[in-house]
Design an enzyme around this catalytic site. Sequence first.
Site, PDB file in Angstrom:
ATOM      1  N   SER A  27       0.693  -1.135  -0.118  1.00  0.00           N
ATOM      2  CA  SER A  27      -0.167   0.187  -0.022  1.00  0.00           C
ATOM      3  C   SER A  27       1.005   1.255  -0.002  1.00  0.00           C
ATOM      4  O   SER A  27       0.572   2.019  -1.069  1.00  0.00           O
ATOM      5  CB  SER A  27      -0.891   0.080   1.222  1.00  0.00           C
ATOM      6  OG  SER A  27      -1.656   1.104   1.227  1.00  0.00           O
ATOM      7  N   HIS A 108       5.557   4.455  10.156  1.00  0.00           N
ATOM      8  CA  HIS A 108       5.034   4.427  11.544  1.00  0.00           C
ATOM      9  C   HIS A 108       5.971   4.044  12.682  1.00  0.00           C
ATOM     10  O   HIS A 108       6.986   3.178  12.442  1.00  0.00           O
ATOM     11  CB  HIS A 108       4.050   3.207  11.150  1.00  0.00           C
ATOM     12  CG  HIS A 108       2.905   2.978  12.548  1.00  0.00           C
ATOM     13  ND1 HIS A 108       2.464   3.581  13.274  1.00  0.00           N
ATOM     14  CD2 HIS A 108       2.599   1.614  13.041  1.00  0.00           C
ATOM     15  CE1 HIS A 108       2.022   3.122  14.165  1.00  0.00           C
ATOM     16  NE2 HIS A 108       1.963   1.965  14.165  1.00  0.00           N
TER      17      HIS A 108
END
Length: 341
Positions: A27, A108
């Site tokens: 993604s 992240h």
Amino acid sequence: MATISYEKDADRSLIASRKVAVIGYGSQGHAHALNLQDSGVDVRVGLREGSSSVQKAEAAGLRVVSIDQAAAEADLVMLLLPDTEQRSVYEAAIAAHLEGGDALFFAHGFNIHFEQISPPEGVDVGMVAPKGPGHLVRRAYTEGGGVPALVAVAQDATGKARALAVSYAAAIGATQAGVLDTTFSEETETDLFGEQVVLCGGITALVQAGFETLVEAGYQPESAYFECLHELKLIVDLMYEGGINSMRYSVSDTAEYGDLTRGPRIVDDRVRAQMREILAEIRDGRFAEEWIAESRGGRQRFHELRERGRRHQIEQVGQELRAMMPWIAAGRQRPEDASGG
Ligand code: NAD
Ligand code: MG
């Protein structure tokens, strides 16, 4: 006041002088690699041998090499593998290639914040975390815009780590929308909290429980589906465009009175206590420990829960009703874009 950077605040020469390795082509990976390349950055994609993504990335005009070679060539490595896979791949193919002055970037904070990965001194450790799924990061860029992003620095070896992160963010389009300074701990903890309590966990449990309550009471499942799931998008769109006030302005007074008087009975003190407990589990590392163990142990419980969710009545009813509304399916994301983060 928060620091938010825009195009004028970015020094594009920093990312332009780097050799970037994007590790992974899921993604986020495909969006970062393509946007960087279209911004004129020297980028290669690192993939494992035999990965089904090799063909896709090459067909899109990217240079694909092994993860080991990508890390060896690059002086900026962006790690875009699933969070549970990052540590083993980092140890096997990346750590040995990090030299003083290199940068290791994440989208992240999980692996740095929970100390799964401990990069060597002398290396900049930064984060550029788009606040949206990869297909949007790519689409917004091709349309001349961008998805907002967070930037953070865990280790500033060169004194330029933050500026480099903002420069990277600009090259994937994020400075078009705004790039917010944060820390690895704030990003990691709020991201996990948001997806568990509101965005994914809270909302799906609310929708299913509302649906079940109506069906148990004898109403048609189709009515319950329209009421508890389908209409949610219309309400969320209004909140997204103008906040909760503007949503309340658009609904009827009856709906607004019901909202104001009944909402607090649903999200009551017990629910708020659970929210604080879930936040505590995130902050003290219990959630991370549980998820890492679940992942290492073969994800049996995860797969069982996922299956149970897939068999829920609301999914069957929804599938039939959506088949009659083909314009909805036409806008649907591909499964590879659907993972959270
Ligand atoms: P993803 O699951 O879509 O893609 C991961 C890629 O890694 C795939 O190409 C997969 O084939 C490859 N891969 C999986 N296991 C591997 C292994 N053991 N060795 C080598 N390659 C492997 O991941 P994603 O959702 O793009 O997430 C990447 C990072 O971006 C994560 O840190 C995530 O938290 C973060 N993030 C994701 C989103 C999002 O919306 N998906 C948003 C913001 C940040
Ligand atoms: Mg997220």
